[in-house]
Scaffold this active site. Structure first.
Site, PDB file in Angstrom:
ATOM      1  N   GLU A  15       0.836  -1.205   0.000  1.00  0.00           N
ATOM      2  CA  GLU A  15       0.000   0.000   0.000  1.00  0.00           C
ATOM      3  C   GLU A  15       0.869   1.253   0.000  1.00  0.00           C
ATOM      4  OE1 GLU A  15      -2.924   0.508   3.151  1.00  0.00           O
ATOM      5  OE2 GLU A  15      -4.027   1.934   1.896  1.00  0.00           O
TER       6      GLU A  15
ATOM      7  N   GLU B 255     -12.828   2.321   2.699  1.00  0.00           N
ATOM      8  CA  GLU B 255     -12.109   2.500   3.954  1.00  0.00           C
ATOM      9  C   GLU B 255     -12.495   3.851   4.540  1.00  0.00           C
ATOM     10  OE1 GLU B 255      -7.648   1.386   5.246  1.00  0.00           O
ATOM     11  OE2 GLU B 255      -7.768   2.960   3.756  1.00  0.00           O
TER      12      GLU B 255
HETATM   13 MN    MN Z   1      -5.884   2.374   2.764  1.00  0.00          MN
END
Ligand code: MN
Length: 308
Positions: free
Chosen positions: A158, A252
């Site tokens: 990420e 998210e």
């Molecule tokens: Mn994230």
């Protein structure tokens, strides 16, 4: 598709929701409630941060996922004293052990993918990355890639903003790292919240990532309700369709309404962006379905295809 009233989906991507929309607890009743609510709203997967088999029985968790018909994605980060980006060999070695352990746990769980900040700790570093530290990242990711490949587990790095790591902040840096580490078991995990801070143009960066995109987070600029912040999502969904991305897309969002003692502090969740988990989750599901469908419709029009 559960009890949701939105039309049938015009795309193949799995849609996910981050567990912190529901709960930051490892209590089994709460976890089960989070899974049930996600499935009921139509979600295909739940993302669990920092899954720890010492806190929740992995067999029980797997059986509940199956009962709810959900996939799971695990995301995590390394730690300050176990960090493959450290120039200190002992810290880097502990980081590598931690990363290999995460791959084993995630693979044992039968998860779809391991994502997150797998190349450093999560937090603001006091200075920039070092050449020795970056070399340690390359070496450890090469080993992690071998472990992931033999486990059959996709791993995605990420790319996060500058206050959460000093190693990889942009797609260009991520692609260079994948080349250096040389493993096709590792891809990029992109997140619109971070890209909004770091990239020149989020849609262009998605196109640059192309087939190296392995996992995608939809998060708005304030990490609250999808589509109510400063991010323009239409070009982003268009880019996902343009590159033929068929992987998972997970919403998210964080609010001080739902806290995880470690993670919420690490990512600086200091205020309420919402108070009703179910409302923000239901809204995000519809938002992603509609934006994806619209992007596919635009693509079809461009190509002169008829759509229903
Ligand atoms: Mn994230």
């Amino acid at each position: 598709m559960g009890a949701n009233t939105t039309p049938a989906r015009a795309f193949d991507n799995r849609l996910g929701i981050h567990a912190l929309v529901w709960s930051g607890s490892w209590d089994t009743d709460e976890l089960d409630r989070a899974m049930g609510a996600s499935a009921e709203l139509g979600y295909d997967l739940i993302e669990i941060p920092r899954f720890d088999p010492a806190k929740v029985d992995a067999k029980w968790f797997r059986s509940r996922l199956d009962a709810h018909g959900l996939d799971v994605v695990i995301t995590s980060a390394l730690a300050w004293d176990a960090d493959i980006s450290s120039a200190d060999p002992a810290i880097a070695r502990r980081g590598e052990q931690m990363l290999l352990g995460m791959i084993d746990v995630t693979s044992d769980l039968g998860a779809l993918l391991l994502g997150g900040i797998l190349f450093s700790a999560l937090g603001k570093y006091p200075s920039g990355p070092t050449a020795a530290g970056r070399a340690n990242v390359v070496a450890s990711l090469a080993k992690a890639g071998e472990r992931a490949r033999s486990a059959g587990l996709p791993v995605a790095l990420e790319l996060v903003n500058r206050y959460e790591s000093n190693v990889l902040n942009t797609v260009a840096q991520g692609l260079r790292m994948l080349e250096d580490a040389g493993s096709d078991a590792i891809s990029l995990h992109l997140d619109t919240y971070h890209m909004n801070i770091e990239e020149t143009n989020t849609a262009d960066a998605i196109r640059l990532a192309g087939d190296k995109l392995g996992y995608f987070h939809v998060g708005d600029s304030h990490r609250g309700y999808a589509g109510t912040g400063q991010i323009d999502f239409d070009p982003i969904f268009t880019a996902l369709v343009d590159i033929g991305y068929t992987g998972a897309v997970t919403f998210e969002s964080f609010s001080s309404e739902v806290l995880d003692e470690g993670l919420s502090n690490d990512i600086a969740i200091w205020r309420n962006t919402w108070t009703d988990s179910r409302a923000v989750a239901a809204h995000a599901y519809d938002f992603m379905v509609e934006r994806f469908a619209a992007a596919h419709a635009r693509r079809a029009m461009l190509e002169g295809r008829q759509i229903d």
